[in-house]
Scaffold this motif. Sequence first.
Motif, PDB file in Angstrom:
ATOM      1  N   ASN A 112       0.864  -1.181   0.000  1.00 20.66           N
ATOM      2  CA  ASN A 112       0.000   0.000   0.000  1.00 20.66           C
ATOM      3  C   ASN A 112       0.900   1.231   0.000  1.00 20.66           C
ATOM      4  OD1 ASN A 112       1.012   0.128   2.598  1.00 20.66           O
ATOM      5  ND2 ASN A 112      -0.911  -0.308   3.608  1.00 20.66           N
ATOM      6  N   ASN A 113       0.313   2.382  -0.184  1.00 21.63           N
ATOM      7  CA  ASN A 113       1.047   3.656  -0.136  1.00 21.63           C
ATOM      8  C   ASN A 113       2.224   3.717  -1.110  1.00 21.63           C
ATOM      9  OD1 ASN A 113      -0.622   4.749   1.856  1.00 21.63           O
ATOM     10  ND2 ASN A 113       0.588   3.846   3.501  1.00 21.63           N
ATOM     11  N   GLU A 115       3.950   4.995  -4.466  1.00 25.13           N
ATOM     12  CA  GLU A 115       3.736   6.229  -5.225  1.00 25.13           C
ATOM     13  C   GLU A 115       3.693   6.008  -6.726  1.00 25.13           C
ATOM     14  OE1 GLU A 115       4.960  10.842  -4.434  1.00 25.13           O
ATOM     15  OE2 GLU A 115       6.520   9.330  -4.203  1.00 25.13           O
ATOM     16  N   HIS A 213      -6.620  10.515  -2.106  1.00 19.86           N
ATOM     17  CA  HIS A 213      -5.770   9.838  -1.128  1.00 19.86           C
ATOM     18  C   HIS A 213      -4.623  10.737  -0.689  1.00 19.86           C
ATOM     19  CE1 HIS A 213      -3.676   6.251   0.603  1.00 19.86           C
ATOM     20  NE2 HIS A 213      -2.607   6.947   0.278  1.00 19.86           N
ATOM     21  N   LYS A 214      -3.998  11.414  -1.643  1.00 20.13           N
ATOM     22  CA  LYS A 214      -2.859  12.275  -1.339  1.00 20.13           C
ATOM     23  C   LYS A 214      -3.276  13.580  -0.665  1.00 20.13           C
ATOM     24  CE  LYS A 214       1.115  10.429  -2.503  1.00 20.13           C
ATOM     25  NZ  LYS A 214       2.229  10.348  -1.533  1.00 20.13           N
ATOM     26  N   VAL A 217      -5.202  12.489   4.786  1.00 20.85           N
ATOM     27  CA  VAL A 217      -5.051  11.215   5.486  1.00 20.85           C
ATOM     28  C   VAL A 217      -6.275  10.942   6.349  1.00 20.85           C
ATOM     29  CG1 VAL A 217      -2.546  11.368   5.520  1.00 20.85           C
ATOM     30  CG2 VAL A 217      -3.862  12.300   7.438  1.00 20.85           C
ATOM     31  N   ALA A 288      -0.469   7.972  -7.080  1.00 23.89           N
ATOM     32  CA  ALA A 288      -0.186   7.125  -5.920  1.00 23.89           C
ATOM     33  C   ALA A 288      -1.132   5.937  -5.984  1.00 23.89           C
ATOM     34  CB  ALA A 288      -0.382   7.893  -4.616  1.00 23.89           C
ATOM     35  N   ASP A 291      -5.872   3.902  -1.257  1.00 18.29           N
ATOM     36  CA  ASP A 291      -6.391   2.798  -0.458  1.00 18.29           C
ATOM     37  C   ASP A 291      -7.896   2.661  -0.698  1.00 18.29           C
ATOM     38  OD1 ASP A 291      -7.702   4.655   1.171  1.00 18.29           O
ATOM     39  OD2 ASP A 291      -6.166   4.601   2.723  1.00 18.29           O
TER      40      ASP A 291
END
Length: 346
Positions: A112-113, A115, A213-214, A217, A288, A291
């Motif tokens: 996950n996460n 880029e 997402h970016k 949070v 990215a 999630d």
Amino acid sequence: MNVKKIISIGAVVVAAVLLVYGFVLIRQIFSANTKFSEEKVYVYVPTGSDYEAVKKLISPYVEDMKRFELVAGKTSYPENVKSGRFLLKNGMSSYDLVKTMRINDPVKLAFNNQERLENLAGRVGSQIEPDSLSLLTTFKDSTFLKENGFTEDNVFVMFIANTYEVYWNITAEKFRDKMIKEYRTFWNEKRTQQAAQQGLTPVTATILASIVHKESVKKDERPRIAGVYLNRMKQGMPLQADPTVIYALKKKSNDFNQVIKRVFYNDLFLNSPYNTYKNIGLPPGPIAMPDITALEAVLAPEKHNYIYFCASVDRFGYHEFAATLPEHNINAKKYSDWINNQGVKR
């Protein structure tokens, strides 16, 4: 001494010898034969390995290799070596060791996460046998891209952030095929229809979700942010998303390790298809790996009339939203003054 007695004594001796031999053999087969202190260790047998290679790999963990070889030979293991990841437990007998070397233990592969696709390939390549280069080559295969409606820019959308169970020695092609299967499972009829209701496809929905997402949070705020971007798209406005500018700056410098906390006015004129200040619509690919909550935010956005938002100085991590430009300018100045006072240069 008559013949019968001699035969009887001989039989007893033979039986005793066989009993002792049997006891020794059983001990060799079923007594503990490990020499590591950990509760368990994993042995990785590369594809194409033979018996001699396996013996070298397990020798640091086996107390008596002759006892292992005895059992291996009796059970035809040398002719039936398997590649993969194998679990050795402290205190295993030779029989248990040979048995476990026939059972490929799957890997819980998580990502996950990430880029970009290159980061993902490195992350996955550190957990399974294929290396990052072979994975990247497979992901970007032109035939695969064409058959599945992807491009090199957007094939990253295929990877849904999650934990997957795969065998360590899975090939790059089989891993890719598993990922496209997972992608199709995720984008079922219901989700595809939800995307269509927003004027999106699974690919464009994922690209937008990567921006959402970016941006935040805070998972509870993402549906509101998604609503802002969808409002802008419906009005034909540029998305003007700072994270896309940051991505464009990193891509231009080919340095994705740098940390960029602030976007300056001159950055907004950067000539890049990922700069959503200069270009109308979505960038050509995700910035990215979003999630699941970011994807769900795009599929079920909050309904409102907000067009603008900026970071809040009163609720860190959250944003202030506005429906008009004058309202937004007040919020933006408040944030600009705060960040200048913090001395954040970049």
